[in-house]
Design a protein around this motif. Structure first.
Motif, PDB file in Angstrom:
ATOM      1  N   THR A  54       0.868  -1.189   0.000  1.00  0.00           N
ATOM      2  CA  THR A  54       0.000   0.000   0.000  1.00  0.00           C
ATOM      3  C   THR A  54       0.895   1.225   0.000  1.00  0.00           C
ATOM      4  O   THR A  54       2.074   1.139  -0.315  1.00  0.00           O
ATOM      5  N   ASN A  55       0.328   2.384   0.398  1.00  0.00           N
ATOM      6  CA  ASN A  55       1.178   3.577   0.494  1.00  0.00           C
ATOM      7  C   ASN A  55       1.655   3.755   1.936  1.00  0.00           C
ATOM      8  O   ASN A  55       1.140   3.128   2.854  1.00  0.00           O
ATOM      9  N   ILE A  56       2.647   4.610   2.122  1.00  0.00           N
ATOM     10  CA  ILE A  56       3.271   4.720   3.443  1.00  0.00           C
ATOM     11  C   ILE A  56       2.418   5.470   4.454  1.00  0.00           C
ATOM     12  O   ILE A  56       2.666   5.383   5.648  1.00  0.00           O
ATOM     13  N   GLN A  57       1.383   6.193   4.005  1.00  0.00           N
ATOM     14  CA  GLN A  57       0.501   6.877   4.955  1.00  0.00           C
ATOM     15  C   GLN A  57      -0.634   5.981   5.455  1.00  0.00           C
ATOM     16  O   GLN A  57      -1.343   6.342   6.386  1.00  0.00           O
ATOM     17  N   ASP A  58      -0.799   4.828   4.852  1.00  0.00           N
ATOM     18  CA  ASP A  58      -1.881   3.917   5.226  1.00  0.00           C
ATOM     19  C   ASP A  58      -1.653   3.387   6.642  1.00  0.00           C
ATOM     20  O   ASP A  58      -0.582   2.874   6.954  1.00  0.00           O
ATOM     21  N   PRO A  59      -2.658   3.494   7.540  1.00  0.00           N
ATOM     22  CA  PRO A  59      -2.480   2.970   8.903  1.00  0.00           C
ATOM     23  C   PRO A  59      -2.380   1.435   8.936  1.00  0.00           C
ATOM     24  O   PRO A  59      -1.862   0.870   9.889  1.00  0.00           O
ATOM     25  N   ASN A  60      -2.863   0.781   7.886  1.00  0.00           N
ATOM     26  CA  ASN A  60      -2.810  -0.687   7.822  1.00  0.00           C
ATOM     27  C   ASN A  60      -1.561  -1.179   7.089  1.00  0.00           C
ATOM     28  O   ASN A  60      -1.509  -2.322   6.660  1.00  0.00           O
ATOM     29  N   MET A  61      -0.554  -0.341   6.959  1.00  0.00           N
ATOM     30  CA  MET A  61       0.662  -0.682   6.233  1.00  0.00           C
ATOM     31  C   MET A  61       1.338  -1.913   6.863  1.00  0.00           C
ATOM     32  O   MET A  61       1.509  -1.990   8.072  1.00  0.00           O
ATOM     33  N   ASN A  62       1.716  -2.853   6.007  1.00  0.00           N
ATOM     34  CA  ASN A  62       2.370  -4.078   6.465  1.00  0.00           C
ATOM     35  C   ASN A  62       3.885  -3.835   6.523  1.00  0.00           C
ATOM     36  O   ASN A  62       4.484  -3.457   5.519  1.00  0.00           O
ATOM     37  N   PRO A  63       4.543  -4.048   7.673  1.00  0.00           N
ATOM     38  CA  PRO A  63       5.976  -3.787   7.785  1.00  0.00           C
ATOM     39  C   PRO A  63       6.850  -4.790   7.031  1.00  0.00           C
ATOM     40  O   PRO A  63       8.029  -4.560   6.845  1.00  0.00           O
ATOM     41  N   PHE A  64       6.259  -5.899   6.562  1.00  0.00           N
ATOM     42  CA  PHE A  64       7.027  -6.907   5.845  1.00  0.00           C
ATOM     43  C   PHE A  64       6.978  -6.724   4.331  1.00  0.00           C
ATOM     44  O   PHE A  64       7.613  -7.467   3.598  1.00  0.00           O
ATOM     45  N   LEU A  65       6.193  -5.758   3.854  1.00  0.00           N
ATOM     46  CA  LEU A  65       6.036  -5.533   2.418  1.00  0.00           C
ATOM     47  C   LEU A  65       6.557  -4.158   2.023  1.00  0.00           C
ATOM     48  O   LEU A  65       6.498  -3.217   2.818  1.00  0.00           O
ATOM     49  N   PRO A  66       7.042  -3.997   0.777  1.00  0.00           N
ATOM     50  CA  PRO A  66       7.435  -2.658   0.325  1.00  0.00           C
ATOM     51  C   PRO A  66       6.185  -1.806   0.119  1.00  0.00           C
ATOM     52  O   PRO A  66       5.130  -2.317  -0.257  1.00  0.00           O
ATOM     53  N   ASN A  67       6.284  -0.506   0.381  1.00  0.00           N
ATOM     54  CA  ASN A  67       5.140   0.394   0.262  1.00  0.00           C
ATOM     55  C   ASN A  67       5.532   1.615  -0.559  1.00  0.00           C
ATOM     56  O   ASN A  67       6.690   2.028  -0.581  1.00  0.00           O
ATOM     57  N   LYS A  68       4.538   2.221  -1.194  1.00  0.00           N
ATOM     58  CA  LYS A  68       4.799   3.322  -2.116  1.00  0.00           C
ATOM     59  C   LYS A  68       4.641   4.667  -1.424  1.00  0.00           C
ATOM     60  O   LYS A  68       3.699   4.885  -0.671  1.00  0.00           O
ATOM     61  N   ASN A  69       5.579   5.563  -1.708  1.00  0.00           N
ATOM     62  CA  ASN A  69       5.499   6.936  -1.222  1.00  0.00           C
ATOM     63  C   ASN A  69       4.741   7.723  -2.283  1.00  0.00           C
ATOM     64  O   ASN A  69       5.209   7.893  -3.413  1.00  0.00           O
ATOM     65  N   LEU A  70       3.550   8.230  -1.934  1.00  0.00           N
ATOM     66  CA  LEU A  70       2.725   8.923  -2.913  1.00  0.00           C
ATOM     67  C   LEU A  70       3.310  10.275  -3.311  1.00  0.00           C
ATOM     68  O   LEU A  70       3.078  10.754  -4.421  1.00  0.00           O
ATOM     69  N   ASP A  71       4.053  10.915  -2.425  1.00  0.00           N
ATOM     70  CA  ASP A  71       4.628  12.227  -2.732  1.00  0.00           C
ATOM     71  C   ASP A  71       5.699  12.122  -3.822  1.00  0.00           C
ATOM     72  O   ASP A  71       5.702  12.898  -4.782  1.00  0.00           O
ATOM     73  N   SER A  72       6.616  11.189  -3.661  1.00  0.00           N
ATOM     74  CA  SER A  72       7.714  11.063  -4.616  1.00  0.00           C
ATOM     75  C   SER A  72       7.431  10.024  -5.695  1.00  0.00           C
ATOM     76  O   SER A  72       8.096  10.015  -6.729  1.00  0.00           O
ATOM     77  N   GLY A  73       6.464   9.143  -5.470  1.00  0.00           N
ATOM     78  CA  GLY A  73       6.144   8.095  -6.438  1.00  0.00           C
ATOM     79  C   GLY A  73       7.121   6.927  -6.408  1.00  0.00           C
ATOM     80  O   GLY A  73       7.083   6.061  -7.270  1.00  0.00           O
ATOM     81  N   ARG A  74       7.995   6.891  -5.423  1.00  0.00           N
ATOM     82  CA  ARG A  74       8.997   5.823  -5.329  1.00  0.00           C
ATOM     83  C   ARG A  74       8.556   4.777  -4.305  1.00  0.00           C
ATOM     84  O   ARG A  74       7.785   5.064  -3.401  1.00  0.00           O
ATOM     85  N   TRP A  75       9.096   3.603  -4.454  1.00  0.00           N
ATOM     86  CA  TRP A  75       8.786   2.514  -3.530  1.00  0.00           C
ATOM     87  C   TRP A  75       9.754   2.544  -2.363  1.00  0.00           C
ATOM     88  O   TRP A  75      10.950   2.725  -2.546  1.00  0.00           O
ATOM     89  N   GLN A  76       9.206   2.369  -1.181  1.00  0.00           N
ATOM     90  CA  GLN A  76      10.019   2.311   0.031  1.00  0.00           C
ATOM     91  C   GLN A  76      10.185   0.839   0.400  1.00  0.00           C
ATOM     92  O   GLN A  76       9.231   0.069   0.355  1.00  0.00           O
ATOM     93  N   GLU A  77      11.384   0.446   0.745  1.00  0.00           N
ATOM     94  CA  GLU A  77      11.629  -0.954   1.090  1.00  0.00           C
ATOM     95  C   GLU A  77      10.837  -1.351   2.333  1.00  0.00           C
ATOM     96  O   GLU A  77      10.431  -0.498   3.131  1.00  0.00           O
ATOM     97  N   ALA A  78      10.653  -2.641   2.497  1.00  0.00           N
ATOM     98  CA  ALA A  78       9.948  -3.150   3.675  1.00  0.00           C
ATOM     99  C   ALA A  78      10.733  -2.777   4.935  1.00  0.00           C
ATOM    100  O   ALA A  78      11.959  -2.717   4.925  1.00  0.00           O
ATOM    101  N   LYS A  79      10.015  -2.511   6.012  1.00  0.00           N
ATOM    102  CA  LYS A  79      10.680  -2.163   7.281  1.00  0.00           C
ATOM    103  C   LYS A  79      11.516  -3.339   7.795  1.00  0.00           C
ATOM    104  O   LYS A  79      12.548  -3.157   8.417  1.00  0.00           O
ATOM    105  N   TYR A  80      11.018  -4.548   7.562  1.00  0.00           N
ATOM    106  CA  TYR A  80      11.709  -5.760   7.996  1.00  0.00           C
ATOM    107  C   TYR A  80      12.041  -6.590   6.761  1.00  0.00           C
ATOM    108  O   TYR A  80      11.163  -6.935   5.980  1.00  0.00           O
ATOM    109  N   SER A  81      13.309  -6.949   6.601  1.00  0.00           N
ATOM    110  CA  SER A  81      13.738  -7.758   5.457  1.00  0.00           C
ATOM    111  C   SER A  81      13.156  -9.165   5.591  1.00  0.00           C
ATOM    112  O   SER A  81      12.653  -9.553   6.647  1.00  0.00           O
ATOM    113  N   LEU A  82      13.251  -9.936   4.515  1.00  0.00           N
ATOM    114  CA  LEU A  82      12.741 -11.312   4.553  1.00  0.00           C
ATOM    115  C   LEU A  82      13.447 -12.136   5.632  1.00  0.00           C
ATOM    116  O   LEU A  82      12.827 -12.951   6.307  1.00  0.00           O
ATOM    117  N   ARG A  83      14.750 -11.896   5.799  1.00  0.00           N
ATOM    118  CA  ARG A  83      15.498 -12.645   6.816  1.00  0.00           C
ATOM    119  C   ARG A  83      15.007 -12.289   8.212  1.00  0.00           C
ATOM    120  O   ARG A  83      14.758 -13.164   9.046  1.00  0.00           O
TER     121      ARG A  83
END
Length: 157
Positions: free
Chosen positions: A36-65
């Motif tokens: 989802t996007n990074i402002q979403d309150p339901n954002m999953n920390p294990f998935l990459p999320n999109k920054n709507l301001d810059s249009g770039r993808w932000q990496e997941a907060k927690y890596s797969l490892r």
């Protein structure tokens, strides 16, 4: 002696404890199963999320490892269902039960003669059964010899 939920929560490993403080368990918060996007309150920390301001993808907060380490710790305590949905859920028994085997492991290729052997034996068996007709086709006089052989055949009665 039963533990209260607070006492049980305090007995968790520190990394799992800190994770649940930052991202509350599922009954208290719902997490997205897709990016989802990074402002979403339901954002999953294990998935990459999109920054709507810059249009770039932000990496997941927690890596797969790190996500798999958290899952394994939670699995030991039986609380893996409380974690947010993981992108790669293949752990432990599931990993081996649903394994896709390679063709060569299930059925070995074999040598050419080994692959053709059953057909060859079947053809040989049929040839032996039809041997008399094959000989008769090549030498018609053989039919008389077969009839004489049939007459000379000894029976017990």
């Amino acid at each position: 002696m039963s533990l209260t939920p607070k006492q049980a929560f305090n007995k968790l490993p520190q990394r799992l404890h800190n994770f649940f403080i930052k991202y509350p368990p599922r009954p208290f918060a719902q997490y997205a199963e897709k990016p989802t996007n990074i402002q979403d309150p339901n954002m999953n920390p294990f998935l990459p999320n999109k920054n709507l301001d810059s249009g770039r993808w932000q990496e997941a907060k927690y890596s797969l490892r790190r996500a798999s380490d958290l899952f394994k710790m939670a699995y030991k305590f039986g609380i893996q269902d409380l974690l947010p949905p993981l992108p790669q859920k293949r752990f432990f028994e599931d990993k081996y039960e649903n394994k896709k085997w390679m063709k060569g492991v299930l059925k070995q290729k074999q040598q050419v003669w080994e692959r053709k052997l059953p057909e060859k034996l079947q053809a040989r068996k049929e040839a032996l059964e039809n041997m008399d007709q094959t000989i008769i086709a090549a030498r018609p006089r053989y039919k008389k010899q077969l009839q004489k052989k049939e007459q000379r055949k000894n029976t017990w009665f």
